[in-house]
Design a protein around this motif. Structure first.
Motif, short mmCIF file in Angstrom:
data_model
loop_
_atom_site.label_atom_id
_atom_site.label_comp_id
_atom_site.label_asym_id
_atom_site.label_seq_id
_atom_site.Cartn_x
_atom_site.Cartn_y
_atom_site.Cartn_z
N LYS A 46 0.82 -1.22 0.00
CA LYS A 46 0.00 0.00 0.00
C LYS A 46 0.86 1.27 0.00
O LYS A 46 0.66 2.17 -0.83
CB LYS A 46 -0.94 0.00 1.23
CG LYS A 46 -1.81 -1.23 1.32
CD LYS A 46 -2.72 -1.22 2.55
CE LYS A 46 -2.02 -1.16 3.90
NZ LYS A 46 -1.25 -2.39 4.24
N SER A 47 1.79 1.35 0.95
CA SER A 47 2.63 2.55 1.01
C SER A 47 3.48 2.68 -0.24
O SER A 47 3.71 3.79 -0.74
CB SER A 47 3.56 2.50 2.23
OG SER A 47 2.81 2.50 3.41
N THR A 48 3.94 1.56 -0.76
CA THR A 48 4.77 1.60 -1.97
C THR A 48 3.98 2.19 -3.14
O THR A 48 4.54 2.98 -3.92
CB THR A 48 5.28 0.17 -2.30
OG1 THR A 48 5.93 -0.35 -1.14
CG2 THR A 48 6.27 0.21 -3.45
N PHE A 168 -2.78 10.09 1.63
CA PHE A 168 -2.75 9.92 3.09
C PHE A 168 -2.31 8.50 3.40
O PHE A 168 -2.97 7.54 3.01
CB PHE A 168 -4.15 10.13 3.68
CG PHE A 168 -4.68 11.53 3.57
CD1 PHE A 168 -4.37 12.48 4.53
CD2 PHE A 168 -5.53 11.88 2.53
CE1 PHE A 168 -4.89 13.77 4.45
CE2 PHE A 168 -6.05 13.18 2.44
CZ PHE A 168 -5.74 14.13 3.40
N ASP A 169 -1.20 8.37 4.12
CA ASP A 169 -0.73 7.02 4.45
C ASP A 169 -0.91 6.74 5.94
O ASP A 169 -0.08 7.11 6.76
CB ASP A 169 0.74 6.85 4.04
CG ASP A 169 1.15 5.38 4.06
OD1 ASP A 169 0.33 4.53 4.46
OD2 ASP A 169 2.30 5.09 3.69
N GLU A 170 -1.98 6.07 6.27
CA GLU A 170 -2.28 5.68 7.65
C GLU A 170 -2.06 6.82 8.63
O GLU A 170 -1.34 6.66 9.62
CB GLU A 170 -1.41 4.48 8.04
CG GLU A 170 -1.81 3.25 7.28
CD GLU A 170 -1.22 2.00 7.89
OE1 GLU A 170 -1.13 1.94 9.13
OE2 GLU A 170 -0.86 1.10 7.14
N VAL A 171 -2.70 7.93 8.36
CA VAL A 171 -2.41 9.13 9.14
C VAL A 171 -2.95 9.06 10.56
O VAL A 171 -2.57 9.86 11.40
CB VAL A 171 -2.96 10.40 8.44
CG1 VAL A 171 -2.21 10.66 7.15
CG2 VAL A 171 -4.45 10.30 8.18
MG LIG Z 1 2.34 1.17 4.80
#
Ligand SMILES: [Mg+2]
Ligand SMILES: Nc1ncnc2c1ncn2[C@@H]1O[C@H](COP(=O)(O)OP(=O)(O)OP(=O)(O)O)[C@@H](O)[C@H]1O
Length: 248
Positions: A46-48, A168-171
């Motif tokens: 996901k983050s990638t 937004f990454d797991e903010v």
């Molecule tokens: Mg991640």
């Protein structure tokens, strides 16, 4: 020439770190004003995906376009700059400058990077602080703010660059439950205002309420993508069902 009228267009991207293929052919398009959530197990990529979209990680194969920027063709930092102004990213760690006030944190990049007029930027920054409901904290330093307040300053700081897209990454992942609510409330308002965004989140209820579409990733693939009511109530793929069974 754009292949579609989407604001963000991702076609069959692949990415390996050493021998390990993290993204195995991801395709996704996002329309202007759309909010897309990405959910999935830890390590599924996901983050990638987000980091590839704003050019933080070069891809091995595939096509990425954001607006007029063909991200996969950008090589140097200088070529990346216009893209980075258009795509903001907000992370789990808010990374505010500790020796600058909330207001100064929001103003820094528009003044220093974009060269915008200071007075105009201050005006914009104060409006953004109001928007994230922190007007009274303009002169506070990050250390004087709660986690949720700092995260809202970080969101205001991203907005101050007037991006077309926010990732937004797991903010909310590092926040306690009470503060999570404040931050999700802020993001929901932005989505309702028509901000285009991609949100990686573990908050399933939020994903369901706020997004137009949810993508479920597993081991480097988008296994299933559907409007939230469909994906949560009637998942088609066994892997989606198993994941939802664990988190819901
Ligand atoms: Mg991640
Ligand atoms: N710079 C890197 N070098 C080597 N491996 C990496 C790198 N970045 C990510 N990975 C690996 O790629 C995989 C996907 O990572 P990613 O951060 O995209 O997962 P994620 O879905 O965001 O997970 P989480 O929910 O835990 O944040 C993981 O196995 C991770 O270890």
């Amino acid at each position: 020439m754009n292949r579609s009228d989407a604001l963000i267009e991702i076609d069959t991207i692949r990415k390996s770190f050493g021998d390990f293929q993290v993204l195995k052919g991801i395709s996704l398009s996002v329309q202007k004003g759309e909010a897309v959530c990405i959910i999935g197990p830890s390590g599924s990529g996901k983050s990638t995906i987000l980091r590839c979209i704003n050019g933080l990680i070069p891809i091995d194969e595939g096509f990425i376009r954001v607006g007029e920027h063909r991200v996969h063709e950008l090589k140097t930092e200088k070529q990346m700059r216009p893209l980075r102004h258009q795509v903001a990213m907000v992370f789990q760690q808010y990374n505010l400058f500790p020796h600058r006030t909330a207001l100064e944190n929001i103003m820094m990049a528009p003044v220093q990077v974009l060269g915008h007029d200071r007075a105009e930027v201050e005006d914009r920054a104060r409006k953004l602080l109001k928007k994230v409901r922190l007007s009274e904290k303009a002169d506070s330093y990050p250390g004087q703010l709660s986690g949720g307040q700092q995260q809202r300053v970080a969101i205001a700081r991203a907005l101050a660059m007037q991006p077309e897209v926010i990732l937004f990454d797991e903010v909310t992942a590092a926040l306690d439950p009470e503060t999570v609510k404040e931050v999700l409330f802020t993001i929901r308002e932005l989505v309702e205002d028509g901000l285009t965004c991609i949100l990686v989140t573990h908050e399933m209820k939020f994903a369901r309420d706020v997004s137009q579409r949810v993508c479920f990733t597993d081991r480097g693939l988008i296994v299933e993508s559907a409007p939230p009511a469909e994906l949560f109530d009637n998942p088609q793929d066994p892997r989606t069902r198993e994941f939802l069974g664990q988190v819901l």
